[in-house]
Design an enzyme around this catalytic site. Structure first.
Site, PDB file in Angstrom:
ATOM      1  N   CYS A 289      13.435   4.623  -7.728  1.00 55.00           N
ATOM      2  CA  CYS A 289      11.967   4.737  -7.475  1.00 55.00           C
ATOM      3  C   CYS A 289      11.511   5.188  -6.368  1.00 55.00           C
ATOM      4  CB  CYS A 289      11.383   2.988  -7.623  1.00 55.00           C
ATOM      5  SG  CYS A 289      12.217   1.989  -6.422  1.00 55.00           S
TER       6      CYS A 289
ATOM      7  N   CYS B 132       0.984  -1.143   0.069  1.00 57.44           N
ATOM      8  CA  CYS B 132      -0.022  -0.072  -0.013  1.00 57.44           C
ATOM      9  C   CYS B 132       0.772   1.230  -0.035  1.00 57.44           C
ATOM     10  CB  CYS B 132      -0.774   0.079   1.103  1.00 57.44           C
ATOM     11  SG  CYS B 132      -2.081  -1.271   1.066  1.00 57.44           S
TER      12      CYS B 132
END
Ligand SMILES: [Zn+2]
Length: 399
Positions: free
Chosen positions: A357, A200
């Site tokens: 990232c 999440c």
């Protein structure tokens, strides 16, 4: 299929308790006996986060007598969008303590036990021992498999839930309640390949989805404790919030299950981090010796500005993440483009490739692909944009 109640009734309810729980007491299926069972129940909730927040509040309000909270983390501002048991003034505080205070406000008759430690092989059995039921609100695969195995060894049924973006799942794993009841490993024998399923924190979650799945978990917990209705044993509930669709699938016990099957190979706790792998072998291999820090990157960017060095900084996150924060001078090429091969056409063949990232997992995966395509000097940034914001540019928001 219904099951006998997990808990014997407490001797009695006080007058205050009768007043408080009157709307339960007048439901014939619950009644005085059901409420006394809840009072006698000991339920452990793992995680006071997205799922744990609504689960803890509803278990407490329902009158579950003893609630354990296994949580080691602290409240962060980015939690408040969904973790409704915590408030603005709790930021920085222990989540376990913050949850305990909210529960005391919701129902002072609940006894709360805090387990403020990261669950691991050394403590999990000890923490679980003595609970009638577990509600699993963990958000990572290593802990999920550990919870499943530990609960199985201790013969404690548990209610599992998971959430991601707009999708939720829930089930009850209780192989010890019925011979044909499956466990989590029967449903998911192997964890997904590392990097394939974002957490999440990496992929996001709709806040209210936590309430939908957390409340299903409490619903199942109450049914199991009081012995009413048909719990989700051997069934998987799938919820799609965008389509507003609930589906229920049958989950069968797998005779070849490594844990609860006919010839089990998992007969004790295993190394769950290794089993789930933080990153794939290829990515780990590519990243070894080819990982730079954000401080090194900052230095390299200065040199690029001065014209003494040239390289391409590629952000492999998704466009909506790039909107939130970014490292100046980066170009966005999402990880998917590396997987389908289209990214390689966009990369210059005569320059060094530097990738990053959010935290370094996805960029390790793309690093393996780029190195495989012949970019021997390619590197990725350990800690990703999270480390950049923390260490180099705190003026940008984190997520
Ligand atoms: Zn199994």
């Amino acid at each position: 299929m219904s099951f006998p109640a997990l808990v014997e009734p407490a001797d009695e309810l006080t007058i205050d308790e009768v007043r408080r729980y009157s709307r339960h007491l007048i439901i014939p299926d619950v009644g005085m006996t059901g409420q006394k069972r809840l009072k006698n129940a000991k339920v452990l909730v793992i995680g006071a986060g997205g799922l744990g927040s609504p689960a803890l509040l509803y278990l407490a309000a329902a009158g579950v007598g003893t609630i354990g909270i296994a949580e080691f983390d602290e409240v962060d501002e980015s939690n408040l969008q969904r973790q409704i048991i915590h408030g603005q003034s709790d930021v920085g505080k222990s989540k376990a303590l913050s949850a305990k205070e909210s529960i005391a406000e919701a129902n002072p008759y609940v006894n709360v036990v805090l387990h403020e430690e990261r669950l691991d092989n050394d403590n999990v059995l000890q923490v679980f021992e003595g609970y009638d039921l577990i509600v699993d609100g963990t958000d990572n695969f290593a802990t999920r498999y550990m919870v499943n195995d530990a609960a199985y060894f201790l013969r404690i049924p548990y209610v599992w839930g998971s959430i991601y973006r707009f999708d939720g799942q829930a089930s009850v794993f209780a192989p010890t309640l019925a011979d044909d009841a499956p466990c989590y490993r029967c449903l998911y024998p192997e964890p997904p390949p590392p990097g394939m399923v974002p957490s999440c924190a990496e992929g996001g979650v709709l806040g209210v989805l936590c309430a939908a799945i957390g409340s299903i978990q409490v619903n199942e917990a109450i049914k199991l404790l009081a012995g009413i209705g048909e719990p989700l044993v051997g069934k998987l509930m799938i919820y799609d919030a965008l389509e507003m669709e609930y589906r229920k699938l049958r989950v069968r016990k797998d005779p070849n299950c490594a844990l609860c099957g006919d010839n089990p190979t998992v007969t004790g706790l295993i190394d769950y981090e290794a089993f789930c792998g933080a990153i794939s072998e290829e990515a780990a291999e590519a990243a070894a010796g080819s990982t730079i820090s954000v401080t090194q990157l900052e230095h390299m960017l200065k040199e690029r500005e001065e014209g003494t060095r040239d390289f391409v900084l590629v952000d492999v996150r998704e466009p909506n993440e790039y909107e939130i924060n970014r490292i100046p001078g980066s170009v966005l090429i999402p990880k998917g483009d590396f997987l389908n091969g289209s990214a390689l056409e966009k990369l210059p063949s005569d320059k060094q490739i530097v990738m990053h990232c959010k935290s370094g997992v996805r960029s390790a995966e793309t690093l393996a692909i780029v190195k495989g395509a012949g970019y021997a000097d390619a590197v990725h940034v350990g800690g990703g944009v999270v480390a950049w914001v923390n260490q180099i540019d705190p003026s940008q928001p984190s997520y």
